[in-house]
Motif scaffolding. Structure first.
Motif, PDB file in Angstrom:
ATOM      1  N   PHE A  39       0.824  -1.164   0.000  1.00  0.00           N
ATOM      2  CA  PHE A  39       0.000   0.000   0.000  1.00  0.00           C
ATOM      3  C   PHE A  39       0.880   1.243   0.000  1.00  0.00           C
ATOM      4  O   PHE A  39       2.011   1.213   0.309  1.00  0.00           O
ATOM      5  CB  PHE A  39      -0.891   0.029   1.247  1.00  0.00           C
ATOM      6  CG  PHE A  39      -1.484  -1.285   1.564  1.00  0.00           C
ATOM      7  CD1 PHE A  39      -1.891  -2.123   0.552  1.00  0.00           C
ATOM      8  CD2 PHE A  39      -1.619  -1.701   2.857  1.00  0.00           C
ATOM      9  CE1 PHE A  39      -2.457  -3.339   0.826  1.00  0.00           C
ATOM     10  CE2 PHE A  39      -2.179  -2.921   3.132  1.00  0.00           C
ATOM     11  CZ  PHE A  39      -2.601  -3.738   2.121  1.00  0.00           C
ATOM     12  N   LEU A 296      -6.555   0.325   1.164  1.00  0.00           N
ATOM     13  CA  LEU A 296      -5.168  -0.092   1.327  1.00  0.00           C
ATOM     14  C   LEU A 296      -4.608  -0.299  -0.079  1.00  0.00           C
ATOM     15  O   LEU A 296      -4.844  -1.326  -0.713  1.00  0.00           O
ATOM     16  CB  LEU A 296      -5.095  -1.367   2.160  1.00  0.00           C
ATOM     17  CG  LEU A 296      -5.903  -1.321   3.470  1.00  0.00           C
ATOM     18  CD1 LEU A 296      -5.766  -2.636   4.229  1.00  0.00           C
ATOM     19  CD2 LEU A 296      -5.461  -0.164   4.339  1.00  0.00           C
ATOM     20  N   ARG A 297      -3.926   0.689  -0.584  1.00  0.00           N
ATOM     21  CA  ARG A 297      -3.579   0.751  -2.000  1.00  0.00           C
ATOM     22  C   ARG A 297      -2.635  -0.359  -2.432  1.00  0.00           C
ATOM     23  O   ARG A 297      -1.683  -0.686  -1.728  1.00  0.00           O
ATOM     24  CB  ARG A 297      -2.942   2.106  -2.324  1.00  0.00           C
ATOM     25  CG  ARG A 297      -3.804   3.313  -1.991  1.00  0.00           C
ATOM     26  CD  ARG A 297      -5.007   3.420  -2.891  1.00  0.00           C
ATOM     27  NE  ARG A 297      -5.779   4.636  -2.620  1.00  0.00           N
ATOM     28  CZ  ARG A 297      -6.944   4.924  -3.207  1.00  0.00           C
ATOM     29  NH1 ARG A 297      -7.452   4.097  -4.101  1.00  0.00           N
ATOM     30  NH2 ARG A 297      -7.584   6.026  -2.897  1.00  0.00           N
ATOM     31  N   SER A 299      -2.728  -3.660  -2.804  1.00  0.00           N
ATOM     32  CA  SER A 299      -2.490  -4.728  -1.833  1.00  0.00           C
ATOM     33  C   SER A 299      -2.243  -6.102  -2.430  1.00  0.00           C
ATOM     34  O   SER A 299      -1.486  -6.884  -1.877  1.00  0.00           O
ATOM     35  CB  SER A 299      -3.680  -4.832  -0.881  1.00  0.00           C
ATOM     36  OG  SER A 299      -3.873  -3.627  -0.214  1.00  0.00           O
ATOM     37  N   GLY A 437      -0.965 -12.053  -2.314  1.00  0.00           N
ATOM     38  CA  GLY A 437      -0.921 -11.019  -1.298  1.00  0.00           C
ATOM     39  C   GLY A 437       0.509 -10.572  -1.047  1.00  0.00           C
ATOM     40  O   GLY A 437       1.455 -10.957  -1.751  1.00  0.00           O
ATOM     41  N   ALA A 438       0.663  -9.735  -0.011  1.00  0.00           N
ATOM     42  CA  ALA A 438       1.949  -9.111   0.282  1.00  0.00           C
ATOM     43  C   ALA A 438       2.944 -10.109   0.850  1.00  0.00           C
ATOM     44  O   ALA A 438       2.602 -10.938   1.686  1.00  0.00           O
ATOM     45  CB  ALA A 438       1.750  -7.965   1.275  1.00  0.00           C
ATOM     46  N   ASP A 505      -6.598  -2.693  -4.715  1.00  0.00           N
ATOM     47  CA  ASP A 505      -6.794  -2.127  -3.390  1.00  0.00           C
ATOM     48  C   ASP A 505      -7.456  -3.164  -2.484  1.00  0.00           C
ATOM     49  O   ASP A 505      -8.259  -3.978  -2.942  1.00  0.00           O
ATOM     50  CB  ASP A 505      -7.732  -0.913  -3.442  1.00  0.00           C
ATOM     51  CG  ASP A 505      -7.171   0.256  -4.224  1.00  0.00           C
ATOM     52  OD1 ASP A 505      -5.968   0.249  -4.530  1.00  0.00           O
ATOM     53  OD2 ASP A 505      -7.965   1.174  -4.541  1.00  0.00           O
ATOM     54  N   TRP A 506      -7.127  -3.121  -1.205  1.00  0.00           N
ATOM     55  CA  TRP A 506      -7.883  -3.852  -0.195  1.00  0.00           C
ATOM     56  C   TRP A 506      -8.729  -2.813   0.527  1.00  0.00           C
ATOM     57  O   TRP A 506      -8.222  -1.758   0.901  1.00  0.00           O
ATOM     58  CB  TRP A 506      -6.942  -4.553   0.780  1.00  0.00           C
ATOM     59  CG  TRP A 506      -7.644  -5.626   1.539  1.00  0.00           C
ATOM     60  CD1 TRP A 506      -8.160  -5.544   2.797  1.00  0.00           C
ATOM     61  CD2 TRP A 506      -7.926  -6.941   1.080  1.00  0.00           C
ATOM     62  NE1 TRP A 506      -8.761  -6.730   3.154  1.00  0.00           N
ATOM     63  CE2 TRP A 506      -8.630  -7.603   2.118  1.00  0.00           C
ATOM     64  CE3 TRP A 506      -7.672  -7.623  -0.107  1.00  0.00           C
ATOM     65  CZ2 TRP A 506      -9.077  -8.914   2.004  1.00  0.00           C
ATOM     66  CZ3 TRP A 506      -8.106  -8.926  -0.222  1.00  0.00           C
ATOM     67  CH2 TRP A 506      -8.791  -9.563   0.817  1.00  0.00           C
ATOM     68  N   PRO A 522      -0.299  -2.888   4.158  1.00  0.00           N
ATOM     69  CA  PRO A 522      -0.846  -4.029   3.415  1.00  0.00           C
ATOM     70  C   PRO A 522      -1.260  -5.157   4.358  1.00  0.00           C
ATOM     71  O   PRO A 522      -0.710  -5.307   5.445  1.00  0.00           O
ATOM     72  CB  PRO A 522       0.340  -4.477   2.543  1.00  0.00           C
ATOM     73  CG  PRO A 522       1.233  -3.302   2.464  1.00  0.00           C
ATOM     74  CD  PRO A 522       1.071  -2.556   3.756  1.00  0.00           C
ATOM     75  N   ALA A 523      -2.251  -5.914   3.931  1.00  0.00           N
ATOM     76  CA  ALA A 523      -2.587  -7.108   4.694  1.00  0.00           C
ATOM     77  C   ALA A 523      -1.330  -7.961   4.832  1.00  0.00           C
ATOM     78  O   ALA A 523      -0.476  -7.977   3.946  1.00  0.00           O
ATOM     79  CB  ALA A 523      -3.677  -7.898   3.980  1.00  0.00           C
ATOM     80  N   THR A 525       0.932  -7.362   7.042  1.00  0.00           N
ATOM     81  CA  THR A 525       2.014  -6.555   7.591  1.00  0.00           C
ATOM     82  C   THR A 525       1.663  -6.102   9.007  1.00  0.00           C
ATOM     83  O   THR A 525       0.552  -6.316   9.487  1.00  0.00           O
ATOM     84  CB  THR A 525       2.302  -5.327   6.712  1.00  0.00           C
ATOM     85  OG1 THR A 525       1.125  -4.505   6.664  1.00  0.00           O
ATOM     86  CG2 THR A 525       2.697  -5.740   5.302  1.00  0.00           C
ATOM     87  N   TRP A 528      -1.545  -3.739   9.579  1.00  0.00           N
ATOM     88  CA  TRP A 528      -2.846  -4.226   9.137  1.00  0.00           C
ATOM     89  C   TRP A 528      -3.537  -4.941  10.310  1.00  0.00           C
ATOM     90  O   TRP A 528      -2.910  -5.721  11.023  1.00  0.00           O
ATOM     91  CB  TRP A 528      -2.679  -5.195   7.959  1.00  0.00           C
ATOM     92  CG  TRP A 528      -3.920  -5.995   7.706  1.00  0.00           C
ATOM     93  CD1 TRP A 528      -5.024  -5.591   7.019  1.00  0.00           C
ATOM     94  CD2 TRP A 528      -4.192  -7.315   8.189  1.00  0.00           C
ATOM     95  NE1 TRP A 528      -5.979  -6.587   7.041  1.00  0.00           N
ATOM     96  CE2 TRP A 528      -5.490  -7.652   7.752  1.00  0.00           C
ATOM     97  CE3 TRP A 528      -3.473  -8.239   8.946  1.00  0.00           C
ATOM     98  CZ2 TRP A 528      -6.083  -8.886   8.045  1.00  0.00           C
ATOM     99  CZ3 TRP A 528      -4.059  -9.460   9.246  1.00  0.00           C
ATOM    100  CH2 TRP A 528      -5.346  -9.774   8.795  1.00  0.00           C
TER     101      TRP A 528
END
Length: 537
Positions: A39, A296-297, A299, A437-438, A505-506, A522-523, A525, A528
């Motif tokens: 993000f 959450l940009r 993500s 995901g991240a 985005d999330w 980010p999810a 992290t 989050w």
């Protein structure tokens, strides 16, 4: 699976009944394999105007219970932090437990229970010093607890998520060198060892912990109160938390599996936090003032995955042609409803080590046709595997089919099973929809792009590329290491198998009085779903 205790329902528990039954799960990683979910745009949920209590200046306020709605996992849910697979699992685990490190917004490792770490000259031994922290029962967190936790995770008889991440550690040779000091012996040089400490699910538990659902003891910001699997979990503030007591008195996690149920609960004042909203919902409520929308940009990576070991994608010219076929903005607009940003065929936009200096790819159908002619593939026909397993997959497949047609390529879209999609596309087929995901760029490379990677969906296997990864892991100087990672990414940009067209985005929703929800997290992290820094204005 541990036995779950069924606590008597409170009135708050009863409200979970109105949030619908299990139908859709929110997984940590959308790949469904061994991997998980960047993000930018820092900020907080809610507004800072007209707070009735006069806290409109953003000063944190103590007290209150926040109710957070997540998609859940039914009656089989557990509070065992090493078994966390769902977003709800991870959020609950974060409230009760700590890891030695966690990921910052750029996916670099940040110290948590570890106060510091230092490597030997050859990067195959690392000494970790623990900070002074205590479990909820007052016992200190010790080096032996750390070793017990990691050995438990590494048990080959168990399906603990972080087991693969801990593989570089020789846990038999690793030892406690003091109550708050651990010497980790590694099987090979590992410059990014702190990423292991931050690995998803690598939580530290007491050395005698066996049952996690009856009364779990962690070192996290909240203490256990009650847990009814598939319905509700209530945790209370840990006033002795090493990182400062939470502002909230209590946090309650309630299960609402349908997105509409989470939104309706938020609008109806039954919850103050709703996880995982879709773009249409966000647009509908963004300017109405009833709730706050947090984006959450960038993500989740969105991509098409080309198998590089079989026709037609064993010819790098065909892969390059597909890079040029994609109209990335159209894909973001149509498949993500505009809730995202375009990608450039590299994972980890905004993350540590990301090669952001490469030219931005635009659609070039003439160049695509020329490359296909050179490869003898003018009338190419390929099957694109997709599924309703992830948001936007079927839409992306349809859009790309139409884009490819303009370059003379026929794309046959094949719908796959939601239940078996991720295992089906790992080794089978030639082209598929993919997302992730991240995770650190180093982890993306090691898990998906080395010859022996267990989730190598592009079948990218090059010994010289493997050697570059080992060179990076053996390089002490960070700038020199970054140069090696850039070299690897330049090759992937030129001839890799991931056509990474966007980053989604999330989207979260909160009540207007909720403060401290980070939009720069980010999810997966640290920040989050971090409720110890959230307060109710």
């Amino acid at each position: 699976m541990h036995d779950a205790s069924h606590h008597p329902l409170t009135s708050a528990d009863t409200s979970a009944d109105r949030f619908g039954g299990l139908r859709r799960r929110g997984f940590l990683a959308a790949t469904g394999a061994a991997s998980l979910g960047a993000f930018s745009v820092a900020g907080c949920a809610g507004t800072e105007d007209s707070d009735s209590d006069g806290k409109g200046d953003g000063t944190p306020k103590r007290g209150g219970r926040l109710r957070a709605a997540f998609a859940g996992g039914g009656a089989g849910e557990t509070l065992d932090p090493h078994l966390a697979n769902l977003f709800a699992d991870a959020a609950r685990a974060k409230a009760l437990f700590d890891k030695l490190a966690d990921y910052g917004p750029d996916l670099s490792a940040r110290p948590r229970l570890a106060e510091k770490w230092e490597a030997n000259r050859t990067l195959d031994r690392w000494r970790v010093t623990l900070r002074e922290a205590a479990f909820h029962d007052g016992r200190p967190v010790t080096a032996e607890d750390v070793l017990h936790s990691y050995r438990r995770i590494a048990d080959p008889k168990q399906a603990f998520r972080a087991r693969a991440s801990l593989e570089p550690i020789d846990l038999r040779a690793s030892r406690a060198t003091g109550q708050r000091s651990v010497e980790f012996v590694l099987k090979r040089p590992t410059a990014e060892f702190p990423n292991i400490l931050a690995a998803f699910g690598a939580y530290i538990v007491p050395g005698d912990a066996t049952a996690f659902d009856r009364h779990p003891i962690g070192s996290g910001p909240f203490r256990f109160v009650s847990f009814t699997p598939g319905r509700s979990a209530v945790f209370r503030r840990n006033d002795d938390y090493w990182d400062g007591a939470p502002y909230l008195d209590e946090i309650e996690f309630v299960v609402a599996n349908e997105e509409s149920a989470r939104v309706n609960a938020l609008l109806g004042g039954q919850v103050e936090y709703a996880h995982e909203l879709n773009p249409a919902t966000a647009r509908a409520h963004e300017d109405r003032g009833q709730i706050a929308i947090v984006r959450l940009r960038g993500s989740a990576m969105q991509a098409f995955c080309m198998k590089t070991d079989r026709p037609p994608f064993d010819d790098e010219r065909v892969r390059q042609a597909f890079f040029h076929i994609a109209d990335r903005q159209e894909l973001v607009d149509a498949a993500l409803s505009g809730a995202g940003e375009t990608g450039n065929d590299l994972f980890g936009k905004g993350y540590e080590y990301y090669a952001d200096g490469l030219p931005r790819r635009e659609q070039d159908l003439g160049r695509a046709r020329a490359l296909l002619r050179q490869a003898g593939a003018e009338d190419l026909r390929v099957t694109l595997n997709t599924s309703a397993v992830a948001s936007g997959f079927t839409e992306a497949a349809s859009v790309f089919r139409d884009q490819a047609k303009k370059a003379g390529v026929t794309v046959d879209v094949k719908m796959g099973s939601k239940d078996s999609y991720w295992s089906d596309i790992l080794d089978n087929g030639t082209l598929c929809c993919y997302r992730s995901g991240a995770m650190p760029i180093e982890a993306h490379i090691s898990q998906r792009l080395l010859t022996d990677s267990t989730t190598n969906a592009t079948q990218w296997r090059h010994r010289d590329f493997d050697a570059l990864y080992q060179q990076a892991q053996s390089t002490r100087d960070k700038q020199e290491r970054a140069a090696v990672y850039e070299r690897m990414q330049r090759r992937l940009y030129s001839e890799g198998g991931f056509l990474i067209w966007g980053f989604a985005d999330w989207i979260l929703g909160t009540a207007r009085n909720v403060r401290g929800v980070e939009a720069n997290a980010p999810a997966n992290t640290l920040d989050w779903a971090r409720f110890d820094k959230v307060w109710l204005a």
